[in-house]
Design an enzyme around this catalytic site. Structure first.
Site, mmCIF file in Angstrom:
data_model
loop_
_atom_site.group_PDB
_atom_site.id
_atom_site.type_symbol
_atom_site.label_atom_id
_atom_site.label_comp_id
_atom_site.label_asym_id
_atom_site.label_seq_id
_atom_site.Cartn_x
_atom_site.Cartn_y
_atom_site.Cartn_z
ATOM 1 N N GLY A 153 0.830 -1.210 0.000
ATOM 2 C CA GLY A 153 0.000 0.000 0.000
ATOM 3 C C GLY A 153 0.856 1.247 0.000
ATOM 4 C CB ALA A 154 4.277 1.711 -1.276
ATOM 5 N N GLY B 255 0.288 5.863 -1.464
ATOM 6 C CA GLY B 255 -0.295 7.082 -0.919
ATOM 7 C C GLY B 255 -0.571 6.960 0.565
ATOM 8 C CG ASN C 269 0.383 1.032 4.809
ATOM 9 O OD1 ASN C 269 -0.088 1.626 5.775
ATOM 10 N ND2 ASN C 269 0.203 1.450 3.563
ATOM 11 C CB SER D 20 -7.022 0.148 13.522
ATOM 12 O OG SER D 20 -7.977 1.107 13.928
ATOM 13 C CE1 TYR E 279 -10.067 -0.522 8.842
ATOM 14 C CE2 TYR E 279 -10.362 -0.211 11.199
ATOM 15 C CZ TYR E 279 -9.648 0.017 10.047
ATOM 16 O OH TYR E 279 -8.509 0.783 10.099
ATOM 17 C CB ALA F 216 -13.726 -8.786 13.288
ATOM 18 C CE LYS G 85 -6.679 -2.251 9.942
ATOM 19 N NZ LYS G 85 -5.414 -2.236 9.197
#
Length: 199
Positions: free
Chosen positions: A9-10, A12, A85, A135, A148, A150, A152
């Site tokens: 996920g580099a 942005g 990421n 998170s 989301y 669950a 994380k």
């Protein structure tokens, strides 16, 4: 070159900030993402400032992890750090979450990190590290968090078991758990009163 990092996920947001921070420390980076245009623009912007190579890949593809690690080894000969990421921003209560929404978050934010860890660990040794971007909602949950939160929480569990399993070999595993960060993924909801309350 002493250290090499993979960052998913580099292209942005948090991912780009991680790439730049690693580069500022002299660490070579392989950045991955689905958006070829954004990765190309980042690569051009970083040219001459740091060693940066890219892999256009959808981390949800079963073969993506191997392709990313193989590229890193071929390009730099080693891998010191993995930064998981890439993530999905699906936010909905359990009763409105469809299987498609659930699968999206699991595939991007749990299965992909698991596959990357599985692929990279055999190439790591003492002094290496795996960092996953979790998170605070994976620690305490949150209204409408559903899948989301669950997933994380699951990422934290994965990290804890890797720390126990591979720590004796000198491979560190840690989760960074930020609260809401203003990035392109969250900006559409930033002005909603309910979103501001959870921030």
């Amino acid at each position: 070159m002493s250290e090499v990092a993979i960052v998913t996920g580099a292209a942005g947001g948090i991912g780009e900030a991680i790439v730049r921070a690693l580069g500022a420390q002299g660490i070579a980076v392989v950045g991955t993402g689905r958006n070829e245009g954004k990765l190309r623009a980042l690569s051009e912007d970083l040219a001459g400032a740091m060693q940066f190579s890219t892999v256009i890949a959808d981390v949800t593809d079963a073969g993506a992890a191997k392709a990313i690690v193989d590229h890193t080894l071929k390009t730099y000969g080693k891998v010191t750090y993995l930064v998981n990421n890439a993530g999905a921003g699906v936010w909905a209560p359990v009763h409105t979450t469809t299987d498609e929404m659930m699968d999206e978050v699991i595939d991007i934010s749990l299965k992909a990190p698991f596959r990357l860890c599985r692929e990279v660990i055999p190439h790591m040794g003492r002094g290496c590290a795996i960092i996953s971007i979790g998170s605070t909602f994976g620690i305490m949950g949150g209204m409408d968090g559903g899948i989301y939160c669950a997933v994380k929480a699951g990422l934290t569990g994965l990290t804890q078991t890797m720390a126990a399993q591979y720590g004796e070999k000198g491979i560190r595993a840690n989760v960074v758990a930020p609260t809401v960060v203003k990035t392109p993924m969250t900006e559409a909801a930033w002005d909603y009163p309910s979103f501001q309350r959870i921030n």
